[in-house]
Each structure stands twice: as C-alpha cells, then as structure tokens.
Design a protein around this motif. Structure first.
Motif, PDB file in Angstrom:
ATOM      1  N   ALA A  74       0.853  -1.184   0.000  1.00  0.00           N
ATOM      2  CA  ALA A  74       0.000   0.000   0.000  1.00  0.00           C
ATOM      3  C   ALA A  74       0.891   1.237   0.000  1.00  0.00           C
ATOM      4  N   THR A  75       0.458   2.284  -0.694  1.00  0.00           N
ATOM      5  CA  THR A  75       1.213   3.524  -0.782  1.00  0.00           C
ATOM      6  C   THR A  75       0.484   4.614  -0.011  1.00  0.00           C
ATOM      7  N   TYR A  76       1.235   5.335   0.822  1.00  0.00           N
ATOM      8  CA  TYR A  76       0.673   6.396   1.647  1.00  0.00           C
ATOM      9  C   TYR A  76       1.291   7.735   1.274  1.00  0.00           C
ATOM     10  N   LYS A  77       0.488   8.797   1.322  1.00  0.00           N
ATOM     11  CA  LYS A  77       0.986  10.142   1.056  1.00  0.00           C
ATOM     12  C   LYS A  77       1.103  10.907   2.365  1.00  0.00           C
ATOM     13  N   ASN A  78       2.272  11.477   2.583  1.00  0.00           N
ATOM     14  CA  ASN A  78       2.558  12.217   3.812  1.00  0.00           C
ATOM     15  C   ASN A  78       2.198  13.690   3.618  1.00  0.00           C
ATOM     16  N   PRO A  79       1.146  14.184   4.288  1.00  0.00           N
ATOM     17  CA  PRO A  79       0.725  15.575   4.115  1.00  0.00           C
ATOM     18  C   PRO A  79       1.667  16.576   4.774  1.00  0.00           C
ATOM     19  N   ASN A  80       2.578  16.068   5.633  1.00  0.00           N
ATOM     20  CA  ASN A  80       3.468  16.957   6.374  1.00  0.00           C
ATOM     21  C   ASN A  80       4.869  17.047   5.777  1.00  0.00           C
ATOM     22  N   ALA A  81       5.094  16.409   4.632  1.00  0.00           N
ATOM     23  CA  ALA A  81       6.430  16.415   4.031  1.00  0.00           C
ATOM     24  C   ALA A  81       6.842  17.835   3.649  1.00  0.00           C
ATOM     25  N   LEU A  82       8.017  18.232   4.076  1.00  0.00           N
ATOM     26  CA  LEU A  82       8.519  19.561   3.744  1.00  0.00           C
ATOM     27  C   LEU A  82       9.098  19.565   2.335  1.00  0.00           C
ATOM     28  N   SER A  83       9.295  20.746   1.792  1.00  0.00           N
ATOM     29  CA  SER A  83       9.889  20.881   0.464  1.00  0.00           C
ATOM     30  C   SER A  83      11.395  20.633   0.548  1.00  0.00           C
ATOM     31  N   MET A  84      12.014  20.508  -0.600  1.00  0.00           N
ATOM     32  CA  MET A  84      13.463  20.317  -0.640  1.00  0.00           C
ATOM     33  C   MET A  84      14.198  21.523  -0.053  1.00  0.00           C
ATOM     34  N   PHE A  86      13.511  25.215   2.381  1.00  0.00           N
ATOM     35  CA  PHE A  86      12.624  26.071   3.159  1.00  0.00           C
ATOM     36  C   PHE A  86      13.481  26.982   4.033  1.00  0.00           C
ATOM     37  N   ILE A  87      12.910  28.116   4.415  1.00  0.00           N
ATOM     38  CA  ILE A  87      13.628  29.080   5.242  1.00  0.00           C
ATOM     39  C   ILE A  87      13.674  28.581   6.681  1.00  0.00           C
ATOM     40  N   SER A  88      14.847  28.666   7.318  1.00  0.00           N
ATOM     41  CA  SER A  88      14.986  28.183   8.683  1.00  0.00           C
ATOM     42  C   SER A  88      15.826  29.146   9.511  1.00  0.00           C
ATOM     43  N   SER A  89      15.841  28.894  10.798  1.00  0.00           N
ATOM     44  CA  SER A  89      16.666  29.677  11.710  1.00  0.00           C
ATOM     45  C   SER A  89      18.137  29.317  11.516  1.00  0.00           C
ATOM     46  N   SER A  90      19.008  30.262  11.762  1.00  0.00           N
ATOM     47  CA  SER A  90      20.449  29.995  11.665  1.00  0.00           C
ATOM     48  C   SER A  90      20.958  29.183  12.850  1.00  0.00           C
ATOM     49  N   ASP A  91      20.071  28.911  13.833  1.00  0.00           N
ATOM     50  CA  ASP A  91      20.475  28.110  14.999  1.00  0.00           C
ATOM     51  C   ASP A  91      20.960  26.732  14.583  1.00  0.00           C
ATOM     52  N   VAL A  92      20.437  26.227  13.465  1.00  0.00           N
ATOM     53  CA  VAL A  92      20.798  24.878  13.025  1.00  0.00           C
ATOM     54  C   VAL A  92      22.283  24.777  12.677  1.00  0.00           C
ATOM     55  N   LEU A  93      22.913  25.893  12.332  1.00  0.00           N
ATOM     56  CA  LEU A  93      24.327  25.881  11.949  1.00  0.00           C
ATOM     57  C   LEU A  93      25.249  25.596  13.130  1.00  0.00           C
ATOM     58  N   SER A  94      24.765  25.840  14.332  1.00  0.00           N
ATOM     59  CA  SER A  94      25.585  25.620  15.524  1.00  0.00           C
ATOM     60  C   SER A  94      25.098  24.443  16.363  1.00  0.00           C
ATOM     61  N   PHE A 241       2.900  19.178  16.437  1.00  0.00           N
ATOM     62  CA  PHE A 241       3.818  18.903  15.336  1.00  0.00           C
ATOM     63  C   PHE A 241       3.199  19.268  13.989  1.00  0.00           C
ATOM     64  N   LYS A 242       1.942  18.912  13.788  1.00  0.00           N
ATOM     65  CA  LYS A 242       1.279  19.221  12.519  1.00  0.00           C
ATOM     66  C   LYS A 242       1.208  20.732  12.302  1.00  0.00           C
ATOM     67  N   LYS A 243       0.916  21.476  13.364  1.00  0.00           N
ATOM     68  CA  LYS A 243       0.827  22.931  13.260  1.00  0.00           C
ATOM     69  C   LYS A 243       2.182  23.518  12.869  1.00  0.00           C
ATOM     70  N   ILE A 244       3.258  23.020  13.510  1.00  0.00           N
ATOM     71  CA  ILE A 244       4.608  23.507  13.206  1.00  0.00           C
ATOM     72  C   ILE A 244       4.985  23.159  11.774  1.00  0.00           C
ATOM     73  N   SER A 245       4.629  21.954  11.333  1.00  0.00           N
ATOM     74  CA  SER A 245       4.943  21.522   9.967  1.00  0.00           C
ATOM     75  C   SER A 245       4.288  22.441   8.944  1.00  0.00           C
ATOM     76  N   GLU A 246       3.020  22.780   9.206  1.00  0.00           N
ATOM     77  CA  GLU A 246       2.302  23.657   8.279  1.00  0.00           C
ATOM     78  C   GLU A 246       2.949  25.042   8.230  1.00  0.00           C
ATOM     79  N   GLU A 247       3.388  25.547   9.381  1.00  0.00           N
ATOM     80  CA  GLU A 247       4.038  26.841   9.438  1.00  0.00           C
ATOM     81  C   GLU A 247       5.374  26.823   8.700  1.00  0.00           C
TER      82      GLU A 247
END
Length: 253
Positions: A74-84, A86-94, A241-247
């Motif tokens: 069976a194949t499922y579609k993930n509605p929360n998948a992010l794009s390749m 997206f804009i993010s915080s620079s916190d991830v760099l550290s 989590f769903k709310k954050i994913s949508e944002e």
C-alpha cells in the motif's frame, strides 16, 4: 542517520525506523508498506499474504492518506512532508548532538530549524502502567537497568503494558544491546518486526490512534541477563507537530 534512530553500520543505512517528524524533515512525500488489510482469503490468519520481508513497525502510517493498493503493498501520502528547500533559523548551523536519545535529537534538530525552544519538547517521556517480571529479579527503574534471571535454567521475561491517553503516536527507543541476539520483543503478542542490525539507539513506533487500548510489550530473554539500554517510551504531540509543519511548509523556497 544513526543519531535520528535509524539502523546503520559501516557500509549501510536503512530508513526503517522513521517517525512522523523525520518523514517530514527528510521530505518523504510517499511511503510504501506491506498491505496487511483483512481479506476473504482462506489463509489461517485471514491476512493478505506477502513475500516482502517486514523490517519495521509503523502504526503511525495511519495518519497518512492511503492513495493506492497494489496487492501486497500500500502507498501512503505524507501531508506533512517539507519541500526540498525552506527558510529556517540559523540556529541549526551551531547545533551539536550531545545526546544518545534519537527522539531528543530529532526534537532539538527541529527546534534549531524553527528557532523555537518549545519545539525541543515535541516528544515527552511516558510511563508504563504495569510491569510484570517472570523469573527475573525486579527493578524499580527500567531505563538503563541490568536485568538478571532468578533461575538461570528457566525462561525469563518482562511484560510491560500501558494505555495511551491520546491518539498520538507512541514510540519506544531501544539501545543497540537490545538486538535479536539478546532479546525477542513481542508487541501485542506478535514478534516485533525490526531490521536485525543496528549500532545506535533505534526508535520503534508501537501505537497510534490507540487511545484507551491496552498495548503490551514483552521482552523474552535469550541470555541470563539483559541490559535495557536507552529503553524509554515516548509520545509525540501530533497536534503541535502538525501545526509547526504547516508553518514551516509556508516558508518553502
């Protein structure tokens, strides 16, 4: 990949133990799983028979939309998948991984992308409602405990049960010592499907949309002792989590 709870080794990586969070973060828009829907077959179990090996348990796929059935899969579609991108915080760099707990690292990684410290608490530790020791010396604290058989000549097991208080996704973490050489894990009476080799702590989805139901995890010893390495039950706050994913998806590049 090992840090986020996936089986890995010197020459391989297997994305078999994803969570809804990692599915989204790594842009898994579609997932394929064995189709175990009840059928009218004459087999003893009445289940669709598949020649595909089952190497993971993903009850949380029920949160995704089933878009196709092809016999045994069976194949499922993930509605929360992010794009390749997206804009993010620079916190991830550290960001530095200072924990052996993959759920904590996943949440820390997500929080470093959103820039919101509150997102570090997407996963919360949960307690089992009841623990039954059979021919095993009792322990009051489970995570990190060294369990030993009382009688070395007899079988030993530990049975843990809990009732989810919500329909969120529940995950169990298990250290590399809890592999098939040391223990057989049963989920609700059936052998837990799991990739056999891993060297870091893995994440296993054991409940989803199971509010009020009794979930039973049984650990059958294969040796005289068992180390419950990083053995902890967690709940993912699906609503938040769903709310954050949508944002986050709204900042796609």
């Amino acid at each position: 990949m090992g840090s986020i709870g996936q089986p890995d080794g010197d020459g391989f990586v297997a994305y078999t133990n994803g969570t809804e969070l990692t599915d989204s973060l790594l842009n898994f828009r579609y997932l394929i799983n064995q189709n175990s829907v009840l059928t009218g077959s004459t087999s003893a179990a009445g289940l669709t028979q598949s020649g595909l090996p089952t190497v993971s348990t993903r009850a949380d796929l029920s949160d995704y939309k089933k878009v196709r059935e092809d016999g045994t899969v069976a194949t499922y579609k993930n509605p929360n998948a992010l794009s390749m991108g997206f804009i993010s915080s620079s916190d991830v760099l550290s960001l530095k991984n200072t924990t052996a707990d993959p759920t904590r690292y996943q949440a820390n990684l997500w929080a470093s992308l959103t820039g919101e410290k509150r997102d570090q608490h997407l996963f919360t530790a949960e307690n089992f409602n009841n623990v039954l020791f059979s021919n095993v010396k009792q322990q009051t604290k489970l995570t990190g405990a060294f369990l030993q058989k009382a009688n070395l000549l007899k079988a030993g097991s530990v049975t843990l049960t809990f009732k989810p208080t919500s329909n969120d996704s529940y995950y169990l973490t298990m250290g590399a010592n809890m592999d098939e050489d040391n223990v057989t894990v049963l989920l609700n009476g059936k052998t837990l499907s799991q990739y056999p080799t891993y060297r870091h702590t893995i994440v296993v989805n054991i409940a989803n949309h199971d509010k009020g139901k009794t979930i039973k995890v049984q650990l059958n010893f294969k040796k005289s002792t068992l180390w419950l390495q990083n053995f902890t039950l967690y709940k993912l706050n699906n609503k938040v989590f769903k709310k954050i994913s949508e944002e986050t998806a709204g900042t796609s590049a």
